[in-house]
Design a protein around this motif. Structure first.
Motif, short mmCIF file in Angstrom:
data_model
loop_
_atom_site.label_atom_id
_atom_site.label_comp_id
_atom_site.label_asym_id
_atom_site.label_seq_id
_atom_site.Cartn_x
_atom_site.Cartn_y
_atom_site.Cartn_z
N PHE A 169 0.87 -1.17 0.00
CA PHE A 169 0.00 0.00 0.00
C PHE A 169 0.91 1.22 0.00
N CYS A 170 0.34 2.40 -0.32
CA CYS A 170 1.17 3.60 -0.49
C CYS A 170 2.30 3.34 -1.49
N VAL A 171 1.99 2.67 -2.58
CA VAL A 171 2.99 2.37 -3.60
C VAL A 171 3.19 3.61 -4.48
N HIS A 172 4.36 4.20 -4.41
CA HIS A 172 4.63 5.45 -5.14
C HIS A 172 4.64 5.25 -6.65
N GLU A 173 5.09 4.07 -7.09
CA GLU A 173 5.24 3.86 -8.53
C GLU A 173 3.92 3.99 -9.28
N SER A 174 2.81 3.63 -8.65
CA SER A 174 1.54 3.75 -9.36
C SER A 174 1.21 5.22 -9.64
N LEU A 175 1.49 6.09 -8.68
CA LEU A 175 1.25 7.52 -8.89
C LEU A 175 2.23 8.10 -9.90
N GLU A 176 3.46 7.62 -9.89
CA GLU A 176 4.45 8.11 -10.85
C GLU A 176 4.06 7.77 -12.28
N ARG A 177 3.43 6.65 -12.48
CA ARG A 177 3.13 6.18 -13.83
C ARG A 177 1.76 6.62 -14.35
N HIS A 178 0.87 7.05 -13.45
CA HIS A 178 -0.53 7.20 -13.86
C HIS A 178 -0.79 8.46 -14.68
N SER A 179 -0.46 9.63 -14.18
CA SER A 179 -0.81 10.88 -14.86
C SER A 179 -0.02 12.03 -14.27
N ASP A 180 -0.05 13.17 -14.98
CA ASP A 180 0.61 14.37 -14.46
C ASP A 180 0.00 14.78 -13.11
N ARG A 181 -1.29 14.61 -12.98
CA ARG A 181 -1.96 15.02 -11.75
C ARG A 181 -1.51 14.16 -10.56
N THR A 182 -1.39 12.85 -10.77
CA THR A 182 -0.94 12.00 -9.66
C THR A 182 0.53 12.23 -9.37
N ARG A 183 1.31 12.53 -10.39
CA ARG A 183 2.72 12.83 -10.15
C ARG A 183 2.87 14.11 -9.33
N ARG A 184 2.03 15.11 -9.59
CA ARG A 184 2.09 16.34 -8.79
C ARG A 184 1.73 16.05 -7.34
N LEU A 185 0.71 15.23 -7.14
CA LEU A 185 0.33 14.88 -5.78
C LEU A 185 1.47 14.16 -5.08
N TRP A 301 -10.59 10.47 -5.12
CA TRP A 301 -9.58 10.59 -4.07
C TRP A 301 -8.56 11.67 -4.38
N LEU A 302 -8.30 11.93 -5.65
CA LEU A 302 -7.45 13.06 -6.00
C LEU A 302 -8.09 14.36 -5.56
N GLY A 303 -9.40 14.48 -5.77
CA GLY A 303 -10.08 15.70 -5.35
C GLY A 303 -10.02 15.91 -3.84
N VAL A 304 -10.22 14.82 -3.08
CA VAL A 304 -10.11 14.92 -1.63
C VAL A 304 -8.68 15.28 -1.24
N ALA A 305 -7.72 14.62 -1.84
CA ALA A 305 -6.31 14.88 -1.52
C ALA A 305 -5.96 16.34 -1.77
N GLU A 306 -6.36 16.84 -2.91
CA GLU A 306 -5.97 18.21 -3.31
C GLU A 306 -6.69 19.29 -2.52
N SER A 307 -7.72 18.93 -1.77
CA SER A 307 -8.40 19.93 -0.98
C SER A 307 -7.51 20.47 0.14
N ARG A 308 -6.47 19.72 0.51
CA ARG A 308 -5.50 20.19 1.52
C ARG A 308 -4.07 20.10 1.05
N ILE A 309 -3.76 19.23 0.09
CA ILE A 309 -2.40 19.09 -0.41
C ILE A 309 -2.33 19.78 -1.77
N ARG A 310 -1.77 20.98 -1.78
CA ARG A 310 -1.75 21.77 -3.03
C ARG A 310 -0.32 22.06 -3.44
#
Length: 310
Positions: A169-185, A301-310
């Motif tokens: 869980f909390c696997v960084h590689e999935s966010l790195e590979r998915h999209s520009d938005r997940t990479r920014r997060l 979940w990206l929307g929830v995340a970005e509500s505090r992580i900008r």
């Protein structure tokens, strides 16, 4: 909408060399596990059916003497996993001794390639809906974990996995590979982790997956059980309220209750600590949705995340 990943159980089946794998986690095969328990322990348990909820899976079983239990498993049958399960059983005994409604582990069985766990089946059922009364009852229950581990320095502090991937869980590689938005997060979450390199502080018992799906209530709404303790540690009990807040973002939850909890979190946690906990839950749920669900869940979940992580 996806349920939360279980912070320790989701790592099942991943060795230290492959914990960053993007593979889906294995789920419970109750019949095979019961056959293994019978073969290696001589205990014959009757399968009653699959338990609702959860990502890895659980099943209801019955002992020969008529007691009901809940069957779970750890495909990783390593010594470290066995130590963790025995520690969990010990900590739940401690909590039960304080009158907190948590299950007893009645069997921890080492099998050739897994560890089977049978825990007490507590009374009650999962709540039919999440409302303000349930949330306040959960917060009050969580307060009972305060200082519970003051004398238990042997209990590890949980890693929030903001600088490296977690074990399944909390696997960084999935966010790195998915999209520009997940990479920014992910980039922002790593910045938060780098700014707060120390461990979580506190001597509370921390439930790492504290949401209504892991609560049992009676007909009056009184909490009769807190379950799913695969992920636990010593630290700050208020972390659990951030997990609860993420759950309140689901469409079936009350927006007014979520807003109230936002205010409470701002009162209880300093901004840096709240960012730290929020960043962990953001990576955890976005990663899980990428690997196990679909675009709608990822966007949520990206929307929830970005509500505090900008």
């Amino acid at each position: 909408m996806t349920r939360h990943p279980e912070p320790t159980a989701t790592g099942l089946g991943h060795s230290p060399d492959d914990h960053q794998s993007l593979a889906r986690v294995r789920t419970l095969d109750a019949e095979a596990l019961l056959a293994g328990i019978l073969e290696h322990t001589g205990i014959r348990l009757t399968l009653l059916g699959r338990a609702p909820g959860g990502q890895v899976g659980a099943a209801y079983v019955r002992w020969p003497d008529g007691r009901d239990g809940v069957l779970t498993w750890w495909p990783d049958g390593s010594p470290a996993s066995l130590r963790h399960l025995r520690l969990t059983a010990d900590l739940l005994r401690l909590a039960r001794g304080r009158g907190i409604p948590v299950p007893e582990y009645t069997l921890v069985a080492e099998l050739p390639d897994a560890i089977a766990v049978v825990q007490e089946r507590l009374p009650g059922a999962r709540p039919a809906r999440t409302d303000g009364a349930l949330v306040q009852a959960m917060i009050a229950m969580n307060e009972r974990f305060a200082g519970l581990l003051t004398d238990r320095r042997d209990v590890p502090v949980p890693d929030l996995y903001l600088r490296t991937s977690g074990p399944g869980f909390c696997v960084h590689e999935s966010l790195e590979r998915h999209s520009d938005r997940t990479r920014r997060l992910l980039r922002r979450a790593r910045e938060v982790g780098a700014a707060h390199p120390g461990p979580m502080t506190g001597d509370d018992l921390v439930h790492l997956d504290f949401h209504p799906g892991n609560v049992l209530v009676d007909a009056s709404g009184r909490i009769t059980g807190i379950v799913d303790w695969d992920g636990l540690g010593r630290g700050d009990r208020h972390f659990a309220l951030v997990t609860l807040r993420f759950d309140l973002s689901l469409a079936t939850r009350e927006e007014r209750t979520a807003a109230w909890l936002d205010g409470l979190l701002s009162d209880l946690l300093d901004p840096a600590t709240l960012q730290l906990y929020w960043a962990h839950m953001s990576v955890r749920l976005v990663d899980w949705s990428i690997r196990h669900h679909g675009p709608a869940e990822v966007r949520h979940w990206l929307g929830v995340a970005e509500s505090r992580i900008r």
